[in-house]
Design an enzyme around this catalytic site. Structure first.
Site, PDB file in Angstrom:
ATOM      1  N   HIS A  61       0.838  -1.200   0.000  1.00  0.00           N
ATOM      2  CA  HIS A  61       0.000   0.000   0.000  1.00  0.00           C
ATOM      3  C   HIS A  61       0.867   1.242   0.000  1.00  0.00           C
ATOM      4  CE1 HIS A  61       0.608   0.859   4.379  1.00  0.00           C
ATOM      5  NE2 HIS A  61       0.689  -0.450   4.477  1.00  0.00           N
ATOM      6  N   ASP A 113      -0.685   4.256   0.813  1.00  0.00           N
ATOM      7  CA  ASP A 113      -1.238   5.212   1.769  1.00  0.00           C
ATOM      8  C   ASP A 113      -0.482   5.108   3.091  1.00  0.00           C
ATOM      9  OD1 ASP A 113      -2.468   2.640   2.148  1.00  0.00           O
ATOM     10  OD2 ASP A 113      -4.007   3.560   3.397  1.00  0.00           O
ATOM     11  N   GLU A 154      -5.126   0.888   2.872  1.00  0.00           N
ATOM     12  CA  GLU A 154      -4.793  -0.154   3.843  1.00  0.00           C
ATOM     13  C   GLU A 154      -4.906   0.391   5.256  1.00  0.00           C
ATOM     14  OE1 GLU A 154      -2.723  -3.086   6.299  1.00  0.00           O
ATOM     15  OE2 GLU A 154      -2.251  -0.972   6.135  1.00  0.00           O
ATOM     16  N   HIS A 212       4.290   4.219  12.144  1.00  0.00           N
ATOM     17  CA  HIS A 212       3.209   5.026  12.731  1.00  0.00           C
ATOM     18  C   HIS A 212       3.722   6.018  13.783  1.00  0.00           C
ATOM     19  CE1 HIS A 212      -0.334   2.153  11.507  1.00  0.00           C
ATOM     20  NE2 HIS A 212       0.657   2.110  10.636  1.00  0.00           N
TER      21      HIS A 212
HETATM   22 ZN   LIG Z   1       1.372  -1.160   6.342  1.00  0.00          ZN
END
Ligand SMILES: [Zn+2]
Length: 398
Positions: free
Chosen positions: A75, A77, A142, A366
């Site tokens: 992904h 995104d 995702e 993240h």
């Molecule tokens: Zn991921």
């Protein structure tokens, strides 16, 4: 001749500089398509919609050849950066400092895509034939609702007549260093909400009411009374966690009429959706009957959250063996074949072909200051290149 995208750091910088926070594409798939063009990929860009969710750009790119078909999935995104001032570098700047590139998506998972493209480019540039087809299945959904992404993209491609012999998903799988861990399966995930109906009343006259809070506590205790299992050869023990208990009751002198509790189970391959739901209902029935004195069992129901993520395990030696051998050849390390962690898009891909997951080191995903060591980009590119050659050679030898 057009230059091939053999440098994973250059590929990654181009992707990071597109601020593709779900559901925005922000040019990320155009940037990827531009890298793939000189490698003779044919790119399709289906956009999927669903009422109540944002439209999502997706990419399916195929490089056709004679032989088996390898899919790389991922992904473009990314999750939001949070407060940009908390970052020491621009989250979409792709700046390099201290031997690492900084930016949202550096490891999750623009880095994995950048390395796979570079790996294939190096194989092509070396003049080695790639005896088969390679495709990239890349979604922009995702990290968001995951409704207009991989599920629809797989279905769309399959309906066009596409089929695959294996898939490598490039999510970050290594806890500390490249070569730690390949993921060969994932636990299932089942969620539900229990609702207990009681009888509202004055707190000073509990015998005239039926307090659903007592019952919900007993039901939750029954869910956790004994372990679900002890784990299996391939999976850690299943685990249930109660995540909310609610009455929506603002008054301290009123016994509420109803109470609810939500829970989630991460389950291994000793269960199916059906057997697990049956076990949970049996435990709840025991809880509903306990501590009731002369009263009948508490009245309860369960709302199951759909869809349920099914547990899966990839038993495909041609795929897992080739990838593990490539990791060892490049790093000298013996990767653990693991089924730990949360769910991933592999749970959708497994319905089409065997799938394994291997990517960068996940430590900073993240987080503020997400970054990847340039050396790791080189290592992963070398592993992917070795894997492409090894997997096709293995398929040809069969
Ligand atoms: Zn991921």
């Amino acid at each position: 001749m057009t230059r091939l995208p053999t440098d994973p750091a250059a590929n990654l910088a181009a992707l990071i500089q597109c601020p593709s926070v779900t559901p925005d594409d922000a040019g990320a798939l155009d940037a990827l398509s531009a890298m793939l063009a000189p490698l003779d990929f044919v790119c399709d860009r289906p956009v999927f919609s669903e009422p109540g969710t944002p439209d999502i750009d997706n990419l399916y790119a195929r490089r056709s050849g004679n032989g088996p078909h390898l899919m790389f999935a991922g992904h473009t995104d990314v999750v939001p950066p949070g407060d940009p001032d908390a970052w020491t570098h621009d989250p979409f700047g792709a700046s390099v400092s201290g031997g690492a590139m900084y930016g949202r998506g550096a490891v999750d998972m623009k880095g994995g895509i950048a390395c796979f493209v570079a790996a294939l480019a190096r194989v092509v540039e070396s003049g080695r034939p790639v005896p088969g087809s390679v495709s990239l299945l890349i979604t922009g959904d995702e990290e968001g609702p995951a409704i207009n992404g991989s599920v629809k993209l797989l279905k769309w491609a399959a309906e066009k007549g596409e089929s695959w012999d294996a898939c490598l998903l490039g999510e970050p799988t290594n806890p500390d260093a490249i070569g730690d861990m390949i993921k060969i399966g994932r636990r299932g995930s089942l969620s539900g909400t229990i609702i207990v109906e009681g009888t509202q009343g004055h707190v000073a006259y509990p015998h005239l009411a039926d307090n659903p809070v007592r019952s919900i506590v007993a039901l939750c205790a029954a869910l956790k009374a004994t372990p679900l299992d002890a784990g299996t050869d391939d999976f850690q023990p299943s685990n249930l966690e109660v995540t909310t208990i609610d009455t929506a009751n603002p008054a301290v002198n009123v016994i509420p009429a109803r109470a609810s509790a939500s829970f989630n189970v991460r389950f291994n391959d000793s269960w199916t959706e059906e057997t697990l739901k049956a076990e949970i209902m049996a435990r709840l029935a025991r809880g509903a009957a306990s501590g009731r004195d002369d009263r009948p069992p508490a009245r309860f129901g369960v709302d199951w959250k759909e869809p349920v993520s099914q547990v899966f395990l990839t038993r495909n030696e041609a795929l897992t063996g080739a990838l593990a051998a490539s990791v060892t050849a490049v790093t000298g390390r013996d990767p653990v074949l693991s089924t730990s962690g949360g769910t991933s898009d592999a749970r959708f891909i497994k319905d089409y072909c065997p799938v394994v997951e291997f990517g960068l080191v996940g430590k900073t995903m993240h987080m503020v200051d997400e970054h990847v060591a340039l050396a790791d980009l080189e290592t992963l590119t070398a592993i992917y290149a070795d894997f492409i050659i090894r997997w096709f050679a293995g398929k040809a030898g069969r």
